[in-house]
Write a protein that holds these residues in place. Structure first.
Motif, PDB file in Angstrom:
ATOM      1  N   LYS A 143       0.857  -1.193   0.000  1.00 24.02           N
ATOM      2  CA  LYS A 143       0.000   0.000   0.000  1.00 24.02           C
ATOM      3  C   LYS A 143       0.895   1.246   0.000  1.00 24.02           C
ATOM      4  O   LYS A 143       1.725   1.419   0.902  1.00 24.02           O
ATOM      5  CB  LYS A 143      -0.868  -0.024   1.261  1.00 24.02           C
ATOM      6  CG  LYS A 143      -1.789   1.167   1.410  1.00 24.02           C
ATOM      7  CD  LYS A 143      -2.604   0.993   2.685  1.00 24.02           C
ATOM      8  CE  LYS A 143      -3.172   2.296   3.154  1.00 24.02           C
ATOM      9  NZ  LYS A 143      -3.819   2.176   4.465  1.00 24.02           N
ATOM     10  N   SER A 144       0.725   2.075  -1.020  1.00 24.56           N
ATOM     11  CA  SER A 144       1.482   3.329  -1.095  1.00 24.56           C
ATOM     12  C   SER A 144       0.520   4.500  -1.077  1.00 24.56           C
ATOM     13  O   SER A 144      -0.587   4.401  -1.614  1.00 24.56           O
ATOM     14  CB  SER A 144       2.287   3.396  -2.393  1.00 24.56           C
ATOM     15  OG  SER A 144       3.161   2.327  -2.473  1.00 24.56           O
ATOM     16  N   GLU A 145       0.974   5.583  -0.503  1.00 22.93           N
ATOM     17  CA  GLU A 145       0.132   6.789  -0.450  1.00 22.93           C
ATOM     18  C   GLU A 145       0.938   8.000  -0.888  1.00 22.93           C
ATOM     19  O   GLU A 145       2.151   8.066  -0.669  1.00 22.93           O
ATOM     20  CB  GLU A 145      -0.378   7.019   0.979  1.00 22.93           C
ATOM     21  CG  GLU A 145      -1.458   6.053   1.387  1.00 22.93           C
ATOM     22  CD  GLU A 145      -2.016   6.339   2.782  1.00 22.93           C
ATOM     23  OE1 GLU A 145      -3.055   5.766   3.099  1.00 22.93           O
ATOM     24  OE2 GLU A 145      -1.399   7.128   3.536  1.00 22.93           O
TER      25      GLU A 145
ATOM     26  N   LYS B 175      -5.304  13.082  -1.985  1.00 22.61           N
ATOM     27  CA  LYS B 175      -4.502  11.886  -1.646  1.00 22.61           C
ATOM     28  C   LYS B 175      -4.799  10.772  -2.633  1.00 22.61           C
ATOM     29  O   LYS B 175      -5.940  10.631  -3.074  1.00 22.61           O
ATOM     30  CB  LYS B 175      -4.835  11.424  -0.222  1.00 22.61           C
ATOM     31  CG  LYS B 175      -3.947  10.304   0.276  1.00 22.61           C
ATOM     32  CD  LYS B 175      -4.132  10.026   1.753  1.00 22.61           C
ATOM     33  CE  LYS B 175      -5.317   9.136   2.021  1.00 22.61           C
ATOM     34  NZ  LYS B 175      -5.411   8.670   3.392  1.00 22.61           N
TER      35      LYS B 175
ATOM     36  N   THR C 268      -4.235   6.600  -2.815  1.00 22.50           N
ATOM     37  CA  THR C 268      -3.792   5.378  -2.137  1.00 22.50           C
ATOM     38  C   THR C 268      -3.739   4.273  -3.180  1.00 22.50           C
ATOM     39  O   THR C 268      -4.736   3.994  -3.836  1.00 22.50           O
ATOM     40  CB  THR C 268      -4.783   4.987  -1.021  1.00 22.50           C
ATOM     41  OG1 THR C 268      -4.942   6.106  -0.151  1.00 22.50           O
ATOM     42  CG2 THR C 268      -4.279   3.792  -0.241  1.00 22.50           C
TER      43      THR C 268
ATOM     44  N   LYS D 270      -3.099   0.379  -3.847  1.00 24.34           N
ATOM     45  CA  LYS D 270      -2.975  -0.942  -3.216  1.00 24.34           C
ATOM     46  C   LYS D 270      -2.759  -1.976  -4.296  1.00 24.34           C
ATOM     47  O   LYS D 270      -3.497  -2.014  -5.283  1.00 24.34           O
ATOM     48  CB  LYS D 270      -4.253  -1.288  -2.445  1.00 24.34           C
ATOM     49  CG  LYS D 270      -4.419  -0.517  -1.165  1.00 24.34           C
ATOM     50  CD  LYS D 270      -5.688  -0.927  -0.474  1.00 24.34           C
ATOM     51  CE  LYS D 270      -5.916  -0.084   0.778  1.00 24.34           C
ATOM     52  NZ  LYS D 270      -7.239  -0.289   1.341  1.00 24.34           N
TER      53      LYS D 270
ATOM     54  N   ASN E 264      -6.321   1.928  -7.313  1.00 24.52           N
ATOM     55  CA  ASN E 264      -5.907   3.267  -6.899  1.00 24.52           C
ATOM     56  C   ASN E 264      -7.140   4.004  -6.378  1.00 24.52           C
ATOM     57  O   ASN E 264      -8.106   4.188  -7.117  1.00 24.52           O
ATOM     58  CB  ASN E 264      -5.320   4.045  -8.083  1.00 24.52           C
ATOM     59  CG  ASN E 264      -3.988   3.471  -8.531  1.00 24.52           C
ATOM     60  OD1 ASN E 264      -3.281   2.849  -7.745  1.00 24.52           O
ATOM     61  ND2 ASN E 264      -3.638   3.660  -9.786  1.00 24.52           N
TER      62      ASN E 264
ATOM     63  N   SER F 279       5.511   0.680  -6.542  1.00 24.28           N
ATOM     64  CA  SER F 279       4.575   1.803  -6.475  1.00 24.28           C
ATOM     65  C   SER F 279       4.869   2.699  -7.674  1.00 24.28           C
ATOM     66  O   SER F 279       6.027   2.835  -8.074  1.00 24.28           O
ATOM     67  CB  SER F 279       4.773   2.595  -5.182  1.00 24.28           C
ATOM     68  OG  SER F 279       4.153   3.855  -5.303  1.00 24.28           O
TER      69      SER F 279
END
Lengths: 202, 259
Positions: free
Chosen positions: B101-103, B135, B137, B139, B177, B239
Motif C-alpha cells: 500500500k502506497s500513499e 490523496k 492510495t 494498493k 488506486n 509503487s
C-alpha cells in the motif's frame, strides 16, 4: 527571547515563500544540458529561458513571465524576465516582444488555433523588440522562428481554467548595428483572460 | 572396583535418558501460519500524471518537495519449515498473500494551496484535464512464495534465537488506486484518474533479513517472532509514485511440528 523571536520571524518568512496559487507561480525544472535554463515542459510551469548571446535570459519571480495583448489588427506577445546571475538577483529587466498582424485573437482560448504552428520572425508581418530597463529597441531579424509546439485548453475538475502555451523560439538579428543571437529559447506558460491576456479593440 | 549398587543406578539413569530421548525424537517438519508487516522510507518518484508543485533547487532535487509518499507491506500465509538433521538450520516455504500500500499527499506546511495537487488524467486534442487531488492510495495485491532460511543459535529446545534470510517472490493478482478528490463532484472520475496514476509492477520481490526468537516445545505449538531490519522491496515499480528505500518490519510465525 530575541533568538526565539528571530526564529519565529524566519518561520513566518518561510511560510510566506509560496503564497501564490499553484497555477500562477513559476516552477523551475532544470534543463538536463544546462541547469540555468528551464527544461522544455508542457505543464504550464510559467517559465521561459533562452541564451541571449552567451548570457541566460530567463523569467524572474517579479514580472509575469508572459503577457499577450491583442488589438484589433495586431497582437503583442511579451516574454518578461532578466539576465540570469548566479547567487544573486539581477535588477535589469529584460523583455523580448513580438508584435504581429499574422496572429489575431480576441480571447485566450483563440490560441488553440496556433497549436503546432511555427512563425518566421523575419516575415514582414512580425516586428521584434528587445527591451532592457524600459528602453525598447527594434531588432532587424535575419532569421528567427517562434513555434507553438503545443497549445492546451486546461480544464480543472471539469471546469475550463486557462490556456497553456508551450514552445520554442530563436532568432539572430541586428540591434544598433550589432549582431545579437537568441538561441535555445523555450517557454511553458499559462494564459488567462483578464490576467495575462487582454483584448484592446482599438 | 565399581559397586553393584552404583552400577545399577548408572544403568537405570542411562535407560531413562535413552527412553526420554526416544520420546522426544525430533520432528523436522512443521506447518504453520505467518503474518507480518514492513514499512519503508520513500522518495517521490517522477510520475507522468502528477504535476510538480515546486521548483527544483540546490536543496530540493525534486520538483515536488512537499509531496509526501509512504509504502507499507502486509502479508499473511501458510508456511512449512523443514529442519536440518542437526536442528540448526530451518528452510521454510509456502504460499503468501501480500498487499503493498502506497500513499501520496501534499504537506500543507509550506503551501498556500493546502493539501491538493494536480493529476493529469485526460488529453483529447488541445483539451487537457486535471483533477485536484488530496490523496492517492495505491494498493497492489500479490500471491507468491516465501523462502526463508533460519539459522538457530542452539539445538532444538523451548527458547531459541535465530537469524534469518528471507525472500519472497510474488505475482500481482489485483490492484486499485483510490483517489481522494478536493471536490466530491469528481468522484465519478476516480477510475479514470486512477488509471492515469498507473499500475504497479506485476512481480514483487522482497528481501528481509531478520533476527528473532521462537518459543515452544519441540513437539508442541511454537511461536516465533522476528524483527526484519533492514527490509527491502527489490522490485523497482512496486509503487508508481514512491521510490522505496530501506524498511523495517516484523513477522509472527505460529507453527506445529507434524513429522
Amino acid at each position: 527571547m530575541k533568538k526565539i523571536a528571530y526564529l519565529l520571524l524566519a518561520a513566518v518568512a518561510l511560510c510566506s515563500c509560496s503564497r501564490e496559487s499553484d497555477l500562477k507561480k513559476s516552477i523551475f525544472i532544470p534543463d538536463p544540458d544546462d541547469s540555468r535554463l528551464p527544461a522544455y515542459t508542457e505543464w504550464g510551469y510559467n517559465t521561459f529561458g533562452a541564451y541571449l548571446d552567451r548570457e541566460v535570459f530567463i523569467y524572474n519571480d517579479n514580472a509575469l513571465p508572459f503577457k499577450a495583448i491583442a488589438y484589433s489588427t495586431t497582437t503583442e506577445l511579451q516574454f518578461n524576465g532578466e539576465i540570469y546571475e548566479e547567487f544573486h538577483s539581477n535588477d535589469e529587466k529584460v523583455s523580448l516582444i513580438v508584435k504581429t498582424s499574422s496572429i489575431l485573437l480576441k480571447n485566450a482560448e483563440d490560441f488553440s488555433l496556433l497549436n503546432g504552428k511555427s512563425y518566421q520572425l523575419n516575415d514582414p508581418s512580425f516586428q521584434v523588440y528587445l527591451e532592457r530597463n524600459g528602453v525598447r529597441t527594434k531588432l532587424s531579424v535575419g532569421q528567427g522562428v517562434l513555434t507553438f509546439q503545443r497549445v492546451q485548453k486546461i480544464f480543472i475538475d471539469r471546469k475550463y481554467t486557462e490556456m497553456i502555451l508551450s514552445g520554442y523560439f530563436e532568432l539572430s538579428a541586428m540591434q544598433n548595428g550589432s549582431l545579437i543571437s537568441i538561441s535555445d529559447g523555450r517557454f511553458d506558460v499559462g494564459l488567462k483572460n483578464g490576467y495575462n491576456f487582454t483584448y484592446q479593440p482599438i | 572396583m565399581v559397586k553393584p549398587q552404583k552400577l545399577l543406578y548408572t544403568t537405570l539413569l542411562a535407560i531413562s535418558i535413552g527412553a526420554a530421548a526416544q520420546g522426544q525424537e525430533l520432528k523436522r517438519l512443521s506447518l504453520g501460519i505467518d503474518c507480518g508487516t514492513s514499512t519503508y522510507s520513500t522518495d517521490l518518484k517522477e510520475n507522468d500524471a502528477i504535476r510538480a508543485t515546486s521548483s527544483v533547487t540546490f536543496f530540493d532535487q525534486s520538483g515536488s518537495y512537499d509531496l509526501r509518499t509512504s509504502t507499507h507491506r502486509t502479508y499473511y500465509g501458510i508456511k512449512a519449515e523443514l529442519l536440518s538433521s542437526s536442528g540448526y538450520l530451518g528452510i521454510s516455504t509456502g504460499i503468501r498473500y501480500t498487499q503493498v500500500k502506497s500513499e501520496i499527499n501534499r504537506d500543507s506546511w509550506f503551501s498556500y494551496s493546502k493539501t491538493k495537487f494536480y493529476v493529469l488524467y485526460n488529453q483529447n486534442g488541445t483539451n487537457t484535464e486535471y483533477a485536484q487531488v488530496e490523496k492517492v492510495t495505491q494498493k497492489a495485491d500479490y500471491l507468491g512464495i516465501p523462502l526463508d532460511f533460519r539459522f538457530y543459535t542452539t539445538r532444538p529446545r523451548f527458547f531459541r534465537l535465530f537469524f534469518k534470510l528471507g525472500f519472497d517472490f510474488s505475482m500481482r493478482v489485483g490492484n486499485k488506486n483510490t483517489v481522494d478528490f478536493l471536490t466530491t463532484s469528481m468522484n465519478p472520475y476516480e477510475q479514470q484518474v486512477g488509471r492515469a496514476i498507473g499500475t504497479p509492477s506485476s512481480v514483487l520481490t522482497t528481501f528481509n533479513p531478520g533476527l528473532g526468537f521462537k518459543l515452544g516445545d519441540t513437539d508442541g505449538v511454537n511461536v516465533s517472532f522476528e524483527l526484519n531490519a533492514p527490509s527491502y522491496i527489490i522490485s523497482t515499480n512496486a509503487s508508481t509514485f514512491a521510490k522505496n528505500r530501506i524498511g523495517i518490519g516484523a513477522q509472527l510465525y505460529i507453527y506445529y511440528p507434524i513429522l
